[in-house]
Design a protein around this motif. Structure first.
Motif, short mmCIF file in Angstrom:
data_model
loop_
_atom_site.label_atom_id
_atom_site.label_comp_id
_atom_site.label_asym_id
_atom_site.label_seq_id
_atom_site.Cartn_x
_atom_site.Cartn_y
_atom_site.Cartn_z
N PRO A 1 0.79 -1.24 0.00
CA PRO A 1 0.00 0.00 0.00
C PRO A 1 0.82 1.29 0.00
CG PRO A 1 -0.98 -1.60 1.49
CD PRO A 1 0.29 -2.21 1.00
N ASN A 2 1.93 1.33 0.72
CA ASN A 2 2.69 2.59 0.75
C ASN A 2 3.31 2.91 -0.61
OD1 ASN A 2 3.34 4.90 2.30
ND2 ASN A 2 5.47 4.23 2.32
N LEU A 3 3.35 1.91 -1.50
CA LEU A 3 3.78 2.17 -2.88
C LEU A 3 2.58 2.09 -3.82
CD1 LEU A 3 7.13 0.11 -2.96
CD2 LEU A 3 6.85 2.58 -2.80
N GLY A 4 1.39 1.97 -3.25
CA GLY A 4 0.18 1.87 -4.07
C GLY A 4 0.06 0.52 -4.76
N ILE A 5 0.78 -0.49 -4.26
CA ILE A 5 0.83 -1.80 -4.94
C ILE A 5 -0.06 -2.81 -4.21
CG2 ILE A 5 2.37 -3.77 -5.41
CD1 ILE A 5 4.59 -1.69 -5.96
N ASP A 6 -0.90 -3.52 -4.98
CA ASP A 6 -1.77 -4.54 -4.35
C ASP A 6 -1.50 -5.93 -4.93
OD1 ASP A 6 -2.86 -4.42 -6.85
OD2 ASP A 6 -4.93 -4.12 -6.19
N HIS A 7 -0.30 -6.13 -5.43
CA HIS A 7 0.08 -7.40 -6.06
C HIS A 7 0.88 -8.21 -5.04
CE1 HIS A 7 1.54 -10.28 -8.86
NE2 HIS A 7 1.25 -9.59 -9.95
N LEU A 8 0.19 -9.13 -4.34
CA LEU A 8 0.83 -9.84 -3.23
C LEU A 8 2.04 -10.68 -3.67
CD1 LEU A 8 0.68 -10.31 -0.18
CD2 LEU A 8 -0.86 -12.23 -0.61
N PRO B 1 13.62 -4.17 4.16
CA PRO B 1 12.43 -3.91 3.33
C PRO B 1 11.67 -2.64 3.70
CG PRO B 1 12.13 -5.91 4.66
CD PRO B 1 13.52 -5.44 4.90
N ILE B 2 11.71 -2.24 4.97
CA ILE B 2 11.03 -0.98 5.35
C ILE B 2 11.74 0.18 4.66
CG2 ILE B 2 10.53 0.61 7.25
CD1 ILE B 2 10.19 -1.79 9.09
N SER B 3 13.07 0.17 4.72
CA SER B 3 13.85 1.25 4.11
C SER B 3 13.68 1.28 2.60
CB SER B 3 15.33 1.09 4.45
OG SER B 3 15.53 1.17 5.83
N VAL B 4 13.64 0.09 1.98
CA VAL B 4 13.45 0.02 0.53
C VAL B 4 12.12 0.64 0.14
CG1 VAL B 4 13.00 -1.52 -1.41
CG2 VAL B 4 14.85 -2.02 0.12
N GLY B 5 11.06 0.23 0.86
CA GLY B 5 9.72 0.75 0.56
C GLY B 5 9.71 2.27 0.68
N ALA B 6 10.35 2.78 1.74
CA ALA B 6 10.36 4.23 1.96
C ALA B 6 11.16 4.95 0.89
CB ALA B 6 10.93 4.53 3.34
N ALA B 7 12.30 4.38 0.50
CA ALA B 7 13.15 5.04 -0.51
C ALA B 7 12.42 5.10 -1.85
CB ALA B 7 14.47 4.28 -0.65
N ILE B 8 11.77 4.00 -2.23
CA ILE B 8 11.05 4.00 -3.51
C ILE B 8 9.84 4.93 -3.43
CG2 ILE B 8 9.81 2.58 -5.21
CD1 ILE B 8 11.61 0.23 -4.42
N ALA B 9 9.18 4.98 -2.26
CA ALA B 9 8.02 5.86 -2.11
C ALA B 9 8.44 7.33 -2.26
CB ALA B 9 7.36 5.64 -0.75
N THR B 10 9.56 7.68 -1.66
CA THR B 10 10.05 9.07 -1.77
C THR B 10 10.38 9.39 -3.22
OG1 THR B 10 10.87 9.12 0.49
CG2 THR B 10 11.94 10.61 -1.05
N ALA B 11 11.10 8.48 -3.89
CA ALA B 11 11.46 8.71 -5.30
C ALA B 11 10.21 8.82 -6.16
CB ALA B 11 12.35 7.57 -5.80
N GLU C 1 7.17 9.80 -5.23
CA GLU C 1 6.49 11.09 -4.99
C GLU C 1 7.23 12.21 -5.74
OE1 GLU C 1 5.51 12.08 -0.89
OE2 GLU C 1 5.42 14.21 -1.41
N LEU C 2 8.56 12.19 -5.67
CA LEU C 2 9.34 13.23 -6.36
C LEU C 2 9.11 13.16 -7.87
CD1 LEU C 2 12.74 12.98 -4.41
CD2 LEU C 2 11.05 14.82 -4.28
N TYR C 3 9.01 11.94 -8.39
CA TYR C 3 8.80 11.77 -9.84
C TYR C 3 7.41 12.27 -10.24
CZ TYR C 3 8.70 9.61 -14.44
OH TYR C 3 8.61 9.41 -15.80
N GLU C 4 6.41 11.85 -9.46
CA GLU C 4 5.04 12.24 -9.82
C GLU C 4 4.83 13.75 -9.72
OE1 GLU C 4 1.98 9.92 -7.91
OE2 GLU C 4 2.38 8.22 -9.24
N ARG D 1 5.81 5.29 -10.79
CA ARG D 1 4.39 5.58 -10.55
C ARG D 1 3.94 4.77 -9.35
NH1 ARG D 1 3.20 10.05 -12.68
NH2 ARG D 1 3.63 10.21 -14.89
N PHE D 2 3.14 5.37 -8.48
CA PHE D 2 2.54 4.57 -7.41
C PHE D 2 1.65 3.52 -8.05
CE2 PHE D 2 3.40 8.36 -4.67
CZ PHE D 2 4.19 7.70 -3.74
N GLY D 3 1.72 2.31 -7.57
CA GLY D 3 0.90 1.23 -8.10
C GLY D 3 1.59 0.42 -9.18
N LYS D 4 2.81 0.83 -9.56
CA LYS D 4 3.50 0.14 -10.66
C LYS D 4 4.33 -1.01 -10.09
CE LYS D 4 6.14 1.53 -14.71
NZ LYS D 4 6.94 2.57 -15.32
#
Ligand code: SF4
Length: 604
Positions: free
Chosen positions: A327-334, A351-361, A363-366, A380-383
């Protein structure tokens, strides 16, 4: 000696030497062991201002007096160092059987100092301690490293009993978000410990022992442990939820309450939640349960994904990983989330740090701040198709993976958009929205390790309501509760007990266990005071490293923007109200510095 072996191993990687020292009993009486021992050694032996990634930094693996005794959840070995991610103190928890095996080999702790000229691994087989070449292991995944080291043992039976903590390629590449891995699952509490090990050219620590741990009141200890086990057996939270689903049941619990972050904490409603909740996991990929030594909770879940390209198997997929990579990356693909987790374990990335780093990138991209030219790809969130290639890039230290590997804080800083970083003291926030769970908000702001949830996991009371009604949004009494959980967890870690055990044991159980093992006469207040002493020692280390009260805060979004949607819509964190009360309860001045009086009271 009851609870202890009485010996500490000091390994100097620069000189390639090992020395055996006596355990300092005066230190142990002050800070117990485990995390307390690690912090005390670090405070005594390194300059808090030193660069975390230079040879001067040390890594301290330390057990507690209960580690290896068979006490409930007594599997913990703390690993303490100065964190490259936060610049302050860091303490990870290695679980499984490693801590017990270290004790059985005849050592309570290992102090690792210096830096080897070439890759090595530390092998401890009872009294036989060697630094062995690890060039052939360099670049290997953590699972393969464990297999190769065990194969080198020759004796299959002995190899089965061997316990190994290793780093993956991410640690070798000195990624700030690299972590330690043991028995195919992550150590709790990343904070860049893998990078510290990598910078020392230390690929792994392998231990096997054949000795035991002495317990003062053996019969009483067995009787009390069996009473405790019977009580835990009847606990519905443990028997119905944790044992069956691990912590993944928190996916639906926290989402229903509106505290599960989505899209880098920009939303709290996630439409794909049913695809990633614990029921989806149980239906599709859950295939087994694992437990650390002497733990009746068995919270570690084994999952298997059979469908290419997501095929794989692993242990330890939990709430934090699902929420941060889902969810924090907008992803629902288990399946993609599970595969991403397996990859994190193989490469040794938190994995927490990875999720956060990709989420920050993302947001910056979007928002048009990070370009495709800079990143080498779109975000993209959800990608979900981005997830696995990006984690591979971090592990390889290639392209934009190099930037992601520095962590969300540095990405936001480099792009001069700090509003895209969600965390505290440079460390990424785990998936518990602090605007809703007030105690967790205060804990994240004041935690000595940056935003690390398990150092003061008030979710146990605030969300799960284990000691009364859940009360996440209230501020009343929260400063007191946060201090209690922080001190309690510090001493729990110092005893060698897993912090998740607070879901089923409490202070009086801890007092009974430790008194049975050590033949001491501790009471509840004595135990809490040891925890408070550890917390203040960590605080002093951080102050000397350059932290001030101004660092007791969270990212701007979490302080100024209310939760935008969902059941907790409109909630904000009342840090301005909670923090002064917290300082007062801690006996610190208005700048958050422990007073002379408090330090004297704690014997520091
Ligand atoms: S609660 Fe989970 S992580 Fe902690 S000791 Fe038990 S099985 Fe291991």
């Amino acid at each position: 000696m009851n609870g202890w072996t009485g010996k500490v191993l000091r390994v100097n990687l620069t000189e390639g030497s090992v020395a055996i020292q006596d355990l300092d009993l005066e230190t142990v009486s002050l800070v117990m062991g485990g995390r307390g021992l690690g912090v005390k050694i670090l405070c005594d032996e390194i300059d808090p201002k030193a660069n975390a990634l230079e040879a001067h930094n040390k890594l301290i693996f330390a057990t507690g007096p209960l580690t290896g005794t068979g006490a409930i959840a007594s599997a913990l070995c703390s690993v303490t160092t100065k964190s490259p991610l936060t610049g302050g103190i860091a303490c990870a928890s290695v679980l499984g059987n490693f801590g017990a095996e270290l004790k059985f080999s005849g050592f309570d702790a290992i102090i690792i100092e210096g830096k080897s000229k070439f890759p090595v691994y530390l092998s401890i087989m009872d009294d036989k301690v060697r630094l062995l070449p690890a060039l052939h292991l360099w670049g290997r995944t953590t699972t393969y490293t464990e297999k190769l080291i065990k194969a080198e043992m020759g004796d299959l039976w002995k190899a089965r009993e061997m316990c190994i903590v290793s780093i993956g390629p991410a640690g070798e590449k000195i990624a700030n978000i690299a972590s330690l891995v043991h028995e195919d699952f992550m150590a709790f509490g990343g904070s860049g410990l893998g990078a510290v090990m990598g910078t020392k050219n230390l690929k792994a620590v392998a231990v096997r022992g054949t000795k035991g741990v002495k317990v003062a009141h053996g019969n009483r200890f067995l009787l009390n442990t069996s009473h405790l086990l019977k009580r835990i057996e009847k606990d519905p939270l443990i028997s119905e939820k944790v044992r069956n689903l691990g912590t993944t049941f928190l996916v639906e619990t926290l989402h229903q309450m509106g505290f599960l972050p989505s899209k880098n904490f920009q939303a709290a409603v996630f439409n794909g939640i049913k695809n990633v909740d614990s029921q989806a996991l149980a239906r599709s990929i859950l295939c087994g349960h694992r437990s650390c030594l002497a733990c009746p909770m068995a919270c570690l879940k084994t999952t298997e994904t059979k469908k290419p390209p997501f095929d794989g198997k692993g242990t330890g997929l939990d709430y934090n990983t699902i929420a941060m990579l889902g969810p924090n990356l907008g992803i629902d693909h288990l399946l993609a989330i599970a595969k991403a987790y397996y990859l994190c374990v193989q490469l040794g990335i938190d994995p927490i740090s990875v999720g956060a780093a990709i989420a920050t990138a993302t947001e910056l991209y979007e928002k048009g701040i990070l370009s495709e030219l800079d990143a080498g790809q779109s975000f993209r969130f959800g990608k979900s198709e981005n997830l696995i290639p990006l984690i591979n890039l971090i592990g390889e230290g290639n392209g934009f993976g190099c930037i992601l590997g520095t962590g969300a804080f540095r990405i936001a800083k480099d792009y001069e958009h700090m509003e895209s970083f969600m965390g505290a003291k440079g460390r990424e926030l785990p998936p518990y929205d602090p605007r809703g769970i007030q105690g967790m908000g205060l804990h994240f702001a004041t935690s000595n390790s940056g935003a690390y949830h398990l150092d003061g996991f008030t979710v146990i009371d605030e969300v799960l309501g284990i000691h009364g009604e859940p009360h996440p949004l209230e501020t009343e009494g929260k400063a007191w509760k946060v201090k209690l959980f922080q001190d309690l967890t510090a001493v729990l870690n110092a005893m060698g007990i897993c912090p998740l055990s607070l879901m089923c044991i409490w202070i009086d159980d801890m007092v009974t266990m430790v008194n049975d093992v050590l033949e001491t006469h501790y009471e509840v207040d004595d135990i809490l005071k040891i925890g408070e002493r550890i917390w203040n020692l960590e605080r002093l280390f951080n102050i000397k490293a350059g932290f001030t009260g101004a660092d007791d805060t969270l990212s701007e979004r979490l302080l100024s923007e209310p939760i935008p949607d969902g059941p907790a819509k409109g909630s904000i964190l009342h840090l301005d109200k909670l923090l002064p009360e917290y300082y007062r309860l801690r006996g610190w001045n208005e700048q958050g510095i422990p007073t002379e009086e408090k330090l004297k009271d704690l014997g520091l």
